[in-house]
Motif scaffolding. Sequence first.
Motif, mmCIF file in Angstrom:
data_model
loop_
_atom_site.group_PDB
_atom_site.id
_atom_site.type_symbol
_atom_site.label_atom_id
_atom_site.label_comp_id
_atom_site.label_asym_id
_atom_site.label_seq_id
_atom_site.Cartn_x
_atom_site.Cartn_y
_atom_site.Cartn_z
ATOM 1 N N ASP A 24 0.831 -1.195 0.000
ATOM 2 C CA ASP A 24 0.000 0.000 0.000
ATOM 3 C C ASP A 24 0.876 1.260 0.000
ATOM 4 N N ASP A 143 1.468 -8.793 2.998
ATOM 5 C CA ASP A 143 0.222 -8.264 2.447
ATOM 6 C C ASP A 143 -0.696 -9.359 1.957
ATOM 7 N N ARG A 149 -8.115 -10.955 6.554
ATOM 8 C CA ARG A 149 -8.802 -10.011 5.691
ATOM 9 C C ARG A 149 -9.885 -10.756 4.888
ATOM 10 N N ARG A 200 -1.620 -1.211 9.820
ATOM 11 C CA ARG A 200 -2.344 -1.969 8.799
ATOM 12 C C ARG A 200 -3.124 -1.012 7.908
ATOM 13 N N TRP A 201 -3.223 -1.389 6.622
ATOM 14 C CA TRP A 201 -4.036 -0.640 5.669
ATOM 15 C C TRP A 201 -4.781 -1.632 4.775
ATOM 16 N N ASP A 202 -6.053 -1.380 4.517
ATOM 17 C CA ASP A 202 -6.853 -2.203 3.613
ATOM 18 C C ASP A 202 -7.203 -1.407 2.367
ATOM 19 N N THR A 254 -9.042 -7.765 -2.746
ATOM 20 C CA THR A 254 -8.975 -7.122 -1.443
ATOM 21 C C THR A 254 -7.611 -7.405 -0.830
ATOM 22 N N ARG A 256 -4.674 -6.459 2.244
ATOM 23 C CA ARG A 256 -4.276 -5.840 3.503
ATOM 24 C C ARG A 256 -2.755 -5.801 3.559
ATOM 25 N N GLU A 258 0.389 -5.006 5.996
ATOM 26 C CA GLU A 258 0.741 -4.884 7.406
ATOM 27 C C GLU A 258 2.249 -4.710 7.533
#
Length: 265
Positions: A24, A143, A149, A200-202, A254, A256, A258
């Motif tokens: 991300d 990720d 997720r 964390r980012w989604d 999708t 995620r 981290e």
Amino acid sequence: MHHDPADLFASAAPYYARHRPGYDPRLYALLRVRRILHPAATVLDLGAGTGEIALTIAGDVAYVHAVDPETGMLAEGRRTGAERGITNITWTVGDSITLPDLNLPPIHVATIGKAFHWMNRAQTLTELDRIMTPDGTLLIVWDGYSDQRPRDPWEAIAANVRAQYLGPTRRADTTTYQHPEEGHEQLLTRSPFTDVEIRRWDRTIPRTLDDLIGLTFSFSFSTPALFGDRVNDYEADLRAALVAHQPDGQFTETIRTEVIIATRS
């Protein structure tokens, strides 16, 4: 059937570089704002693969030592770096075991991507403690494919088609993947790098049919070499199954990202 690991990773490398979504962008923004990445930093990217991290941060730091045991992965990274005119990355064959033999300079930042779970993690942390500066920062990044997720519907379809060819167990050659019983964070509490922060980012990104085919070929458990002379049959069956699920060929993934940011206390 036994496969040469070098052939497995070499067959995956072009797909890895082209179809993995990358971490991300908010991860890199955080590292810049926090001055973890800065113009004087020397970085070790251990388990660099095709250079997903190294190529992204090269413009933010003084130098990157990209280290990976697979020559095919490094060749792909080196090629991409040359295309982009990046000159401050050294691509070196090596791994966590051979770190003492690489004669690296003092390291300000060490990054380890998804490869950390394949390493002798405790030994790796000991070696990093030896070569990193006193104020050095360790970044463990992963990720996308953890159980924490949401799962996309196409993933089950791809897994079913893969199982028809390779069996139900995810493996790379003769090695079956087993997630470490002790998490990275818990392991770090017994290491020199005990000051730990997790972020964390989604995100959800669009994916075409070709993207998903290429993505499956980038995974260690479904590289083209694993299918041998049945690779075209596998690809055709996977395409048919995915189109049956989504006739317009437009999907989403999708992801995620981290990161564990670890320093000495």
